[in-house]
Design a protein around this motif. Sequence first.
Motif, short mmCIF file in Angstrom:
data_model
loop_
_atom_site.label_atom_id
_atom_site.label_comp_id
_atom_site.label_asym_id
_atom_site.label_seq_id
_atom_site.Cartn_x
_atom_site.Cartn_y
_atom_site.Cartn_z
N LYS A 62 0.83 -1.22 0.00
CA LYS A 62 0.00 0.00 0.00
C LYS A 62 0.86 1.26 0.00
O LYS A 62 0.36 2.37 0.17
CB LYS A 62 -0.93 -0.01 1.20
CG LYS A 62 -1.93 -1.15 1.14
CD LYS A 62 -3.23 -0.74 1.73
CE LYS A 62 -4.21 -1.88 1.62
NZ LYS A 62 -5.33 -1.57 0.79
N GLU A 63 2.17 1.09 -0.20
CA GLU A 63 3.09 2.23 -0.25
C GLU A 63 3.25 2.70 -1.70
O GLU A 63 3.45 1.89 -2.60
CB GLU A 63 4.45 1.86 0.34
CG GLU A 63 4.38 1.48 1.81
CD GLU A 63 3.86 2.59 2.69
OE1 GLU A 63 4.30 3.75 2.51
OE2 GLU A 63 2.99 2.30 3.54
N VAL A 64 3.21 4.01 -1.89
CA VAL A 64 3.26 4.60 -3.23
C VAL A 64 4.46 5.52 -3.33
O VAL A 64 4.72 6.33 -2.45
CB VAL A 64 1.97 5.40 -3.50
CG1 VAL A 64 2.03 6.08 -4.86
CG2 VAL A 64 0.75 4.51 -3.40
N THR A 65 5.19 5.38 -4.43
CA THR A 65 6.32 6.26 -4.72
C THR A 65 6.15 6.81 -6.13
O THR A 65 5.82 6.06 -7.05
CB THR A 65 7.64 5.48 -4.64
OG1 THR A 65 7.75 4.87 -3.35
CG2 THR A 65 8.84 6.38 -4.88
N ARG A 66 6.39 8.09 -6.29
CA ARG A 66 6.32 8.69 -7.63
C ARG A 66 7.64 8.41 -8.34
O ARG A 66 8.71 8.75 -7.84
CB ARG A 66 6.06 10.18 -7.55
CG ARG A 66 5.86 10.78 -8.91
CD ARG A 66 5.35 12.18 -8.83
NE ARG A 66 5.25 12.72 -10.18
CZ ARG A 66 4.62 13.83 -10.48
NH1 ARG A 66 4.02 14.52 -9.54
NH2 ARG A 66 4.57 14.25 -11.72
N LEU A 67 7.55 7.80 -9.53
CA LEU A 67 8.73 7.51 -10.34
C LEU A 67 9.00 8.59 -11.36
O LEU A 67 10.13 8.79 -11.79
CB LEU A 67 8.57 6.16 -11.06
CG LEU A 67 8.35 4.93 -10.16
CD1 LEU A 67 8.16 3.69 -11.03
CD2 LEU A 67 9.50 4.76 -9.21
N ALA A 68 7.96 9.24 -11.82
CA ALA A 68 8.11 10.31 -12.84
C ALA A 68 6.95 11.27 -12.72
O ALA A 68 5.92 10.96 -12.20
CB ALA A 68 8.14 9.72 -14.23
#
Length: 112
Positions: free
Chosen positions: A106-112
Amino acid sequence: MSDLHVDALDAEDAKLATLARGAAGRVQQTTGAAVRDGIGRTYASAAVDLPSLQLTALQAAVAQAFAAGADKLEAAVLFGAASDEDGLQAAREISADLTVWSVIRKEVTRLA
């Protein structure tokens, strides 16, 4: 960007996360991806791992969008992987300025 919780995504990007997770689950893959084109259509896929064809989930979703005539991508979600340089490159060939998220659990990271 710092990690976020999946609930922090807006409704349209949360839909992509759900589609990406579902695409992976349907074929028992660990990764899935979904993209939204410039007019709101969505495309989802899991990774393809055949003897004669290997595509990351994001590459497969981008290929579906391109084959359907998408000339712009607004956003993409990669589920189950922290990165996918080949998939990002394919997506950027259609739209250099799209937003791409990675969702692991449920963890979100922005890649672009």
